[in-house]
Design a protein around this motif. Sequence first.
Motif, short mmCIF file in Angstrom:
data_model
loop_
_atom_site.label_atom_id
_atom_site.label_comp_id
_atom_site.label_asym_id
_atom_site.label_seq_id
_atom_site.Cartn_x
_atom_site.Cartn_y
_atom_site.Cartn_z
N THR A 140 -7.25 -0.22 -16.79
CA THR A 140 -6.42 0.76 -17.48
C THR A 140 -5.04 0.94 -16.85
N GLN A 141 -4.91 0.62 -15.55
CA GLN A 141 -3.67 0.91 -14.84
C GLN A 141 -2.82 -0.33 -14.54
N GLY A 142 -3.35 -1.50 -14.82
CA GLY A 142 -2.58 -2.72 -14.63
C GLY A 142 -2.47 -3.16 -13.19
N ILE A 143 -1.48 -3.98 -12.92
CA ILE A 143 -1.34 -4.66 -11.64
C ILE A 143 -1.12 -3.70 -10.48
N SER A 174 4.01 2.18 -12.17
CA SER A 174 3.75 3.26 -13.12
C SER A 174 2.28 3.44 -13.48
N GLY A 175 1.48 2.41 -13.43
CA GLY A 175 0.07 2.55 -13.81
C GLY A 175 -0.68 3.53 -12.93
N VAL A 176 -0.65 3.29 -11.65
CA VAL A 176 -1.33 4.17 -10.69
C VAL A 176 -0.48 5.40 -10.39
N GLY A 177 0.82 5.22 -10.32
CA GLY A 177 1.72 6.33 -10.02
C GLY A 177 2.14 6.33 -8.57
N LEU A 178 3.38 6.72 -8.32
CA LEU A 178 3.95 6.67 -6.98
C LEU A 178 3.22 7.59 -6.01
N SER A 179 2.78 8.78 -6.47
CA SER A 179 2.14 9.72 -5.54
C SER A 179 0.82 9.17 -5.02
N ILE A 180 0.05 8.50 -5.87
CA ILE A 180 -1.23 7.92 -5.43
C ILE A 180 -0.99 6.72 -4.53
N ILE A 181 -0.02 5.89 -4.88
CA ILE A 181 0.30 4.73 -4.03
C ILE A 181 0.73 5.20 -2.64
N MET A 182 1.55 6.25 -2.60
CA MET A 182 1.98 6.77 -1.30
C MET A 182 0.80 7.35 -0.53
N ALA A 183 -0.13 8.01 -1.24
CA ALA A 183 -1.33 8.54 -0.57
C ALA A 183 -2.15 7.40 0.02
N TRP A 184 -2.32 6.32 -0.75
CA TRP A 184 -3.02 5.14 -0.21
C TRP A 184 -2.34 4.63 1.04
N MET A 185 -1.02 4.53 0.99
CA MET A 185 -0.27 4.03 2.14
C MET A 185 -0.48 4.92 3.37
N VAL A 186 -0.35 6.21 3.19
CA VAL A 186 -0.48 7.13 4.32
C VAL A 186 -1.89 7.08 4.88
N GLY A 199 0.95 -0.55 -22.59
CA GLY A 199 0.23 -0.34 -21.34
C GLY A 199 1.09 -0.73 -20.15
N PRO A 200 0.80 -0.16 -18.97
CA PRO A 200 1.61 -0.46 -17.78
C PRO A 200 1.12 -1.71 -17.07
N TRP A 201 0.84 -2.76 -17.84
CA TRP A 201 0.06 -3.88 -17.30
C TRP A 201 0.71 -4.59 -16.12
N PHE A 202 2.00 -4.83 -16.20
CA PHE A 202 2.64 -5.59 -15.12
C PHE A 202 3.74 -4.79 -14.43
N HIS A 203 3.76 -3.48 -14.66
CA HIS A 203 4.71 -2.64 -13.94
C HIS A 203 4.16 -2.40 -12.53
N PRO A 204 4.96 -2.58 -11.51
CA PRO A 204 4.43 -2.51 -10.14
C PRO A 204 3.97 -1.14 -9.69
#
Length: 463
Positions: A58-61, A212-224, A205-210
């Motif tokens: 559902t969230q793409g790449i 927007s699918g997951v969202g910046l806040s979640i990606i940053m949470a994963w990183m931290v 769908g946000p299939w190949f957007h680096p």
Amino acid sequence: MLYVISWYATRLVNRGGGGALNYLLAGRHFPTIIVATMLTGLAIGGASTVGVAEGAYTQGISAGWYNAAWGAGGIIVGILVADAFRRMEVRTIPEMMERMYGPSSRLISIVAQILIMMVITSLQYVAGGAILTALLPSIFTFQQGVLLTALVFVGITLIGGYWAAGLSNLINVIIIYLGVVVAIFISVSNFGGFEAITSRLPADGPWFHPISGVGLSIIMAWMVVMITQTFSIQAISQIAFAARNGRTARRGFIIGGIITIPAGFLCALFGIIAAAQFPGLENAAMALPILVTHITPAVGGLLLASLWAADISTAVGLLLGCSTMVTEDFLKRLMPEKITPRGELLISRLAVLLVSAATLWLALTSVGILKTITTALAMTSSFTLLILANIFAPALCKKNCGFWTILASVVIWVAWTLFPSTHIVPHVIYLEWPICLGVFSACALLSKEPAERLLKEVPEIGS
């Protein structure tokens, strides 16, 4: 193959008289390639393969950032502290805390670290059982899949110790990438090529957007979270403790982090292909299993082997990490001071059996509970802060900083788990770091007794 490797590893364990150091830390002889694949194998597990494909449905790449966060953590640890960890000559994180901040810090560290490690070790049984059940439902029930997974990785660990874990992960990482890459090529070919697949994806769908699918806040949470835990969770730090020397540890972590990064984005492609070919699945977790049924049996078997290898590679490292703490921080303290190498080996294997039984029981009886406490990794914020401060800003470290900072991290996590009203931020990690920093700063200002500095000189970054 893994059992043959484990049998061979017993010869390495017994070399030089055996003992806990050889069994639990490979005698501190891991070369760079084993350090790298041990880290990669630990990073790429069920969540990094089946879980990422589920998210990408559902969230793409962008779901692949989960693994990228893991890889980034490995690279940063390699640059900053892997060399220092090896030079400290410790065996566990609680031992490190005691030498820096006193006995009370070791006691609370044991509680926090074993809680974290038992939760994530138990989840590997669950992941292995889920993989076998989803891909081979006519053969395995969930409980049977969990038990077979346990039989394999507990056997590998019990027989050959850390050498078996390191050598088997070298094989596992090769199998993981081979299976995933071959299955992607075959899947794309079977479904008419990449352009045909992309043309069938649901519109907008946000299939190949680096991002927007997951969202910046979640990606940053994963990183931290991932960068935080790679600094201070026992199973990861133990890889550096077992390296041949500091330079080997540093290089191995950097190479391992680089190897880890592509896996998530590759597995995300499975979710995208499934979204194009099988839209409307009620359970997105079936995105990868359903693809397996539409490729040739030989490639499907290879993919199944690679997914299970991903789970096994994570599990053996976690089980040894947890068992090392039980051995060094608990069982050996109950024994006489002078223990023969044979006695140490027996105690170490007993610890593996105890941890295996406890984590298997959790996996079979408390799946729902385990899934609610996976945020326990956020507690590593306190350990990471204390370690980095001791290495790079020792003047700020006071003796009681250890106990109170770790206690604060545990209290925050318990509150987050039990009281939904505390969910004022997207992830508990965004509470852990500010509060731990505040408690550490208060102790630094109000206390006088300095902490013990483990390294007399700050390591050169990137040297």
